[in-house]
Write an enzyme that holds these catalytic residues in place. Structure first.
Site, PDB file in Angstrom:
ATOM      1  N   ARG A   1       0.816  -1.225   0.000  1.00  0.00           N
ATOM      2  CA  ARG A   1       0.000   0.000   0.000  1.00  0.00           C
ATOM      3  C   ARG A   1       0.843   1.264   0.000  1.00  0.00           C
ATOM      4  NH1 ARG A   1      -1.315   3.097   3.977  1.00  0.00           N
ATOM      5  NH2 ARG A   1      -1.260   1.452   5.537  1.00  0.00           N
TER       6      ARG A   1
ATOM      7  N   TYR B   1     -13.596  15.894 -17.361  1.00  0.00           N
ATOM      8  CA  TYR B   1     -14.363  14.682 -17.059  1.00  0.00           C
ATOM      9  C   TYR B   1     -15.371  15.005 -15.932  1.00  0.00           C
ATOM     10  CZ  TYR B   1     -15.289  10.217 -14.844  1.00  0.00           C
ATOM     11  OH  TYR B   1     -15.905   9.160 -14.255  1.00  0.00           O
TER      12      TYR B   1
ATOM     13  N   ASP C   1      -4.363  17.116 -17.646  1.00  0.00           N
ATOM     14  CA  ASP C   1      -4.886  15.753 -17.781  1.00  0.00           C
ATOM     15  C   ASP C   1      -4.647  15.345 -19.233  1.00  0.00           C
ATOM     16  OD1 ASP C   1      -6.468  13.510 -18.292  1.00  0.00           O
ATOM     17  OD2 ASP C   1      -7.958  14.063 -16.792  1.00  0.00           O
TER      18      ASP C   1
ATOM     19  N   LYS D   1      -7.621   4.355 -19.669  1.00  0.00           N
ATOM     20  CA  LYS D   1      -7.974   4.654 -21.062  1.00  0.00           C
ATOM     21  C   LYS D   1      -6.858   4.196 -22.013  1.00  0.00           C
ATOM     22  CE  LYS D   1     -11.739   6.482 -19.346  1.00  0.00           C
ATOM     23  NZ  LYS D   1     -11.510   6.719 -17.958  1.00  0.00           N
TER      24      LYS D   1
HETATM   25  C1  PLP Z   1     -10.133  12.678 -19.118  1.00  0.00           C
HETATM   26  C2  PLP Z   1     -10.401  11.815 -17.910  1.00  0.00           C
HETATM   27  N1  PLP Z   1      -9.703  12.043 -16.783  1.00  0.00           N
HETATM   28  C3  PLP Z   1      -9.916  11.293 -15.667  1.00  0.00           C
HETATM   29  C4  PLP Z   1     -10.860  10.292 -15.651  1.00  0.00           C
HETATM   30  C5  PLP Z   1     -11.054   9.485 -14.395  1.00  0.00           C
HETATM   31  O1  PLP Z   1     -10.403   8.262 -14.586  1.00  0.00           O
HETATM   32  P1  PLP Z   1     -10.780   6.881 -13.808  1.00  0.00           P
HETATM   33  O2  PLP Z   1     -12.109   6.432 -14.329  1.00  0.00           O
HETATM   34  O3  PLP Z   1      -9.630   5.978 -14.169  1.00  0.00           O
HETATM   35  O4  PLP Z   1     -10.798   7.212 -12.359  1.00  0.00           O
HETATM   36  C6  PLP Z   1     -11.589  10.023 -16.797  1.00  0.00           C
HETATM   37  C7  PLP Z   1     -12.594   8.945 -16.799  1.00  0.00           C
HETATM   38  O5  PLP Z   1     -13.393   8.800 -17.714  1.00  0.00           O
HETATM   39  C8  PLP Z   1     -11.358  10.805 -17.967  1.00  0.00           C
HETATM   40  O6  PLP Z   1     -12.047  10.590 -19.109  1.00  0.00           O
END
Ligand code: PLP
Length: 390
Positions: A59, A111, A183, A208
Site C-alpha cells: 500500500r 471529465y 490531464d 484509457k
Molecule cells: C479525461 C479523464 N480524466 C480522468 C478520468 C477518471 O479516470 P478513472 O475512471 O480511471 O478514475 C476520466 C474517466 O473517464 C477521464 O475521461
C-alpha cells in the site's frame, strides 16, 4: 510538432524500467505480495527511514511491480518521477489535496467526476475552486492574483475537443508562482507531452489509452521529484495505490501503446473526413480537420490528433439517440481508449448531470455523439456510422 531526442517513445514503453527478472522473463512479474521480509531490524529501518530504497509494504507503493511501472510511466511522459494509483480519480485527488489547497482553477471542460470533485466536494474541505470555460481564460490573471496556486485542465477537452494552449497557460501561471497540471488522458503521450511545453504535472486515467484494452483501472501522476515527493504520503494514507497485478498488466499494455494510438489517430482522421461530408452530420469536432478552430494550435503542441472525435447529428437529441442505438460495431458505453470503438451521447452519460442550460453554455448539444475510435478496420467503422445515420 517533431519528436525530441533520446530513446524513441516506443523503445521507452518496452525497455523503460530497470527491473531484471532472475529467469530472464521479458515481462514484468507480478509481486502479489502485501509485505516484504528483512534479514534484520537494521535493514528494515534503513528502508523505513529512507536511507535505502526497497520493497516494504504494497500500500505504500514499495513493491517491485510498482517501482517498475512507475519508471516506465515517468519515461513515457519525459518526467523525473511518476506515481501510480488505483484510478485516474485517485491520482487527481492526491494531486489536488497536495498541491491545490491554496486554490485550484480548472479551465474548460473536464471529465464529469473531476468537475464534481472540484465543484462540490473539495469546497467541503475548505478548498477554493474556480471553474472557468476555455473562452473565459482571460479571468486567469485575476484568479491567480487572488492566490490560486494550481491550474488544471484537459486538452483536447471532452466532448468538444477544444484545444487549450499549454505553453501560454504555463507561462502565465508561473508568473504568479502557480503550478500547472494537464490531464493528458485524451491525447496520451504518443500525441502530446505537456511537460515539454512547460506544464508541471501530467495526470492520466491509465484506464484509457495507457491500459488500452478496457480491462484495467489505474491512474498516474508525473512530474519533478520536488513536486511529486510530497504527494507520496497522501497517496499512502488515502490508500489509493495501484494493485501489483494491475501494474504488471499496465506494463504489458504500454508495450503496444505507440502502435495502438498511431492506428487510432489514422482511423479517427479517416472517420472525421468521411463524416465531414455526410449530409446527416451537421458538424464534426476533430483537431485533425483543417477547418477545426483548434487545428493550428493542435499542430503546434501535439504530435498526432488523437483517436477521439465528436459528431453532431443533423437533427434532434432523440435522432442522435436513435443513431447511437443503431450502431453495431461501436459499443454504446462510456470510457474511451480501448481496442473496441465506443460511442456515447454526452447528454445521456458524461454530461447527464448538467442542466440543459449549462450544457448549452458549454457548447454541448443533445445531438452530439462522442466516438472513441478503436482498432477495428476504419472502413468497417465508417460503414457502421453510415448505416446508423441512413
Ligand atoms: C479525461 C479523464 N480524466 C480522468 C478520468 C477518471 O479516470 P478513472 O475512471 O480511471 O478514475 C476520466 C474517466 O473517464 C477521464 O475521461
Amino acid at each position: 510538432m517533431t519528436e525530441s531526442s533520446q530513446h524513441g517513445l516506443s523503445t521507452r514503453t518496452i525497455h523503460g524500467h530497470s527491473f531484471k527478472d532472475a529467469h530472464g522473463s521479458p515481462h514484468l512479474p507480478v509481486y502479489d505480495t502485501t509485505t516484504f521480509a528483512f534479514n534484520s531490524t537494521a535493514d528494515l529501518l534503513d528502508v523505513v527511514e529512507g536511507r535505502k530504497s526497497g520493497s516494504l509494504y504494497t500500500r505504500y507503493g514499495l513493491n517491485p511491480s510498482i517501482f517498475a511501472i512507475e519508471e516506465v510511466l515517468a519515461r513515457i511522459e519525459g518526467a523525473e518521477m511518476a506515481w501510480s494509483f488505483c484510478s485516474g480519480m485517485a491520482a487527481e485527488t492526491a494531486l489536488f489535496l497536495t498541491h491545490g489547497r491554496e486554490g485550484i482553477v480548472c479551465i474548460g471542460d473536464a471529465y464529469g467526476g473531476t468537475l464534481e470533485l472540484l465543484a462540490s466536494q473539495l469546497p467541503l474541505l475548505g478548498i477554493t475552486t474556480h471553474l472557468i470555460l476555455g473562452r473565459e481564460v482571460d479571468q486567469l490573471d485575476a484568479l491567480l492574483a487572488a492566490g490560486a496556486k494550481l491550474v488544471f485542465f484537459e486538452t483536447p477537452t471532452n466532448p468538444t475537443l477544444e484545444l487549450l494552449d499549454i505553453r501560454a497557460i504555463a507561462a502565465k501561471a508561473h508568473a504568479y508562482g502557480a503550478r500547472v497540471a494537464v490531464d493528458n488522458t485524451f491525447a496520451s503521450p504518443v500525441n502530446q507531452r505537456p511537460l515539454e511545453l512547460g506544464a508541471d504535472f501530467v495526470v492520466h486515467s491509465a484506464t484509457k489509452y495507457l491500459g488500452g484494452h478496457s480491462d484495467l483501472t489505474a491512474g498516474a501522476l508525473m512530474g519533478s521529484q520536488e513536486l511529486l515527493l510530497p504527494v507520496w504520503n497522501w497517496r499512502k494514507n488515502l490508500g489509493s495505490m495501484i494493485a501489483p497485478g494491475t501494474a504488471s498488466l499496465l506494463a504489458r499494455s504500454l508495450r503496444t501503446l505507440v502502435v495502438r494510438v498511431r492506428q487510432q489517430n489514422e482511423s479517427a482522421q479517416r472517420i472525421a473526413e468521411a463524416m465531414s461530408g455526410h449530409p446527416k452530420v451537421s458538424r464534426v469536432y476533430y483537431p485533425g480537420l483543417a477547418d477545426f478552430p483548434g487545428h493550428t494550435l493542435a499542430k503546434e503542441q501535439m504530435y498526432g490528433f488523437g483517436g477521439m472525435l465528436t459528431i453532431e447529428v443533423a437533427g434532434s437529441g432523440e435522432e442522435a439517440t436513435r443513431v447511437a442505438d443503431r450502431l453495431q460495431i461501436f459499443a454504446l458505453a462510456p470510457s474511451l481508449g480501448g481496442a473496441e470503438s465506443l460511442v456515447t451521447q454526452p447528454c445521456t452519460t458524461t454530461h447527464h448531470g448538467l442542466t440543459s442550460e449549462e450544457r448549452e453554455r458549454r457548447g454541448i448539444s443533445d445531438a452530439m455523439l462522442r466516438l472513441s475510435v478503436g482498432l477495428e478496420d476504419a472502413d468497417d467503422l465508417i460503414a457502421d456510422l453510415e448505416q446508423a445515420l441512413a
